[in-house]
Scaffold this active site. Structure first.
Site, PDB file in Angstrom:
ATOM      1  N   ASP A   1      -3.298  -1.724  -7.165  1.00  6.76           N
ATOM      2  CA  ASP A   1      -2.391  -0.692  -7.546  1.00  6.76           C
ATOM      3  C   ASP A   1      -4.061  -0.123  -7.942  1.00  6.76           C
ATOM      4  O   ASP A   1      -4.357  -0.898  -8.767  1.00  6.76           O
ATOM      5  CB  ASP A   1      -1.544  -0.443  -8.469  1.00  6.76           C
ATOM      6  CG  ASP A   1      -0.856   0.929  -9.417  1.00  6.76           C
ATOM      7  OD1 ASP A   1      -1.397   2.102  -8.402  1.00  6.76           O
ATOM      8  OD2 ASP A   1      -0.295   1.259 -10.068  1.00  6.76           O
TER       9      ASP A   1
ATOM     10  N   ASP B   1      -1.859   4.635  -3.051  1.00  3.33           N
ATOM     11  CA  ASP B   1      -2.556   3.925  -3.524  1.00  3.33           C
ATOM     12  C   ASP B   1      -1.671   2.767  -4.201  1.00  3.33           C
ATOM     13  O   ASP B   1      -2.843   2.207  -4.909  1.00  3.33           O
ATOM     14  CB  ASP B   1      -2.754   4.705  -5.378  1.00  3.33           C
ATOM     15  CG  ASP B   1      -1.575   5.384  -5.577  1.00  3.33           C
ATOM     16  OD1 ASP B   1      -0.243   4.582  -4.943  1.00  3.33           O
ATOM     17  OD2 ASP B   1      -1.594   5.448  -7.055  1.00  3.33           O
ATOM     18  N   GLU B   2      -1.519   2.194  -3.607  1.00  2.46           N
ATOM     19  CA  GLU B   2      -0.975   0.879  -3.589  1.00  2.46           C
ATOM     20  C   GLU B   2      -0.011   0.371  -2.510  1.00  2.46           C
ATOM     21  O   GLU B   2       0.611   0.414  -1.467  1.00  2.46           O
ATOM     22  CB  GLU B   2       0.314   1.082  -5.370  1.00  2.46           C
ATOM     23  CG  GLU B   2       1.542   1.391  -4.248  1.00  2.46           C
ATOM     24  CD  GLU B   2       2.677   1.789  -5.278  1.00  2.46           C
ATOM     25  OE1 GLU B   2       2.899  -0.161  -6.038  1.00  2.46           O
ATOM     26  OE2 GLU B   2       3.474   2.606  -5.925  1.00  2.46           O
TER      27      GLU B   2
END
EC number: 2.7.7.7
Length: 409
Positions: free
Chosen positions: A18, A133-134
């Site tokens: 993350d 974003d992950e």
């Protein structure tokens, strides 16, 4: 030679990566002088910093914001003031009036997203993309991951995870947090335990000491409604959920979700890392700074509607999709939401075709009330070159009244 400690590692080693305060961190690369300050990302272009004659920058402040926008993300310094993503900007201004407000720049965020994912893929190619974003990463067969370091059977895991973190930082200048556990559910929780720039390794036998004391909402899949219901049953921690009677959970939440709650509380999750999946639909939407009326604000709404359709067509072209089902989403004052859609004879990614079809959907909505939000969606996706679908009459879904005496945008 394999260490005698190596067999203690689980068969599966799943990482969840993350990026730390991703959008805000990308902005801090552009404005490094803001590092350590409370910064909120979520404004519009009017909130871009102004360069003064002496070369310094003047930033918009949250206290000056008016409108209904929401926070896309915030720095950790802003979070310490109680300002989080998804919160209305005006509500946030009451908590942190002096926080700096920056506009979102999704093209830039997507660029950095591609950079960090490419860096990870060089080391561990089995990746499940979970958003901008992950990602989940299957480390089970990555070279070196099962090697012991000294008397630490997890030394190889730790070394590979650090290598991934270093690669991400070299490629982007950003930090990330990684959790490594036997499954996706636990790894998602673990990646949050030591933010920012964290690295958390968690074994199954550590669940009672490290997971059970956490609030149940820390489990991905327990939303606000389920959390409130669990609290009403006297269940606030993961440990209390793990100790709850499984039949009671099934009675309260239904067979499927009740069983899942019991399994999740015990850290059980057999889901694989899925390296490829096709989206169901692609959409674009926007919330207005002020309520707009189809007649009184026709020109402004028309421009917004056209722009959404053009952006959607660009998204389809960039991702390599065509779509047959064109839909709209309208949210009126009072938060009443209406959707309409229709299915074309042939799939398209043409902006004008999308605009015409979405406009036809609009004709089936009563537009007498003011609007808060407008969205356009394309579904029934296919790839160029796929066999053409059978031609059939256009199917109209969820039809409604045609507005009278209103100018359609």
């Amino acid at each position: 030679m394999a260490s005698p400690h190596t067999p203690t590692l689980p068969e599966r080693l799943i990482a969840h990566l993350d990026m730390d305060a991703f959008y805000a961190s990308v902005e801090l690369l552009r404005y490094p002088e803001l590092k350590g300050l409370p910064v909120v990302v979520g404004g519009r272009r009017m909130h871009e910093p102004k360069t003064l004659p002496d070369g310094s920058r003047q930033y918009a402040r949250l206290r000056d914001y008016t409108g209904r926008g929401v926070i896309t993300t915030s720095t950790y310094a802003a979070r310490d003031l109680g300002v989080f993503s998804g919160m209305g900007l005006m509500k946030a201004a009451l908590r942190a009036p002096d926080a700096i407000l920056l506009p979102t720049d999704f093209d830039r965020y997507r660029h950095f997203s591609r950079l960090f994912k490419a860096a990870v893929a060089e080391i561990a190619p089995v990746i499940e993309d979970r958003g901008i974003d992950e990602i989940y990463i299957d480390l089970s067969e990555v070279p070196g991951v099962r090697e012991s370091v000294g008397h630490d059977p997890q030394g190889g895991v730790r070394a590979v995870a650090r290598e991934i973190k270093n690669a991400v930082q070299r490629a982007t200048g950003l930090t990330c947090s990684i959790g490594v556990t036997p499954n996706k559910l636990l790894s998602k929780i673990a990646s949050e335990l030591d933010k920012p720039d964290g690295l958390t390794l968690l074994r199954a036998d550590e669940i009672p000491s490290r997971i059970w004391p956490l609030a149940v909402r820390k489990i991905n899949g327990i939303g606000p409604k389920a959390n409130a219901k669990l609290e009403s049953l006297g269940i606030e921690t993961v440990g209390e959920l793990a100790a709850a009677d499984p039949q009671m959970l099934i009675a309260q939440f239904g067979r499927s979700y009740g069983h899942w709650l019991h399994e999740a509380a015990h850290g059980r999750d057999e889901r694989p890392v899925v390296t490829h999946s096709e989206p169901v639909s692609i959409s674009r939407e926007t919330t207005f700074e002020r309520d707009l009326h189809a007649k009184l604000d026709r020109a402004e709404l028309g421009a917004i509607f056209t722009r959404l359709c053009e952006q959607l067509a660009g998204d389809l072209a960039r991702k390599g999709y065509l779509g047959r089902t064109i839909g709209i989403k309208l949210r009126f004052v009072g938060f009443r939401t209406v959707t309409r859609d229709l299915t074309l004879d042939l799939p398209t990614q043409d902006a004008q075709t999308i605009r015409q079809a979405a406009g036809a959907c609009l004709k089936r909505v009563d537009l007498s009330q003011r609007l808060r939000l407008l969205g356009v969606r394309v579904g029934s996706l296919s790839r160029p070159g796929d066999p053409a679908p059978a031609r059939r009459p256009t199917r109209r879904v969820d039809s409604g009244p045609k507005p009278e005496n209103l100018s359609l945008f």
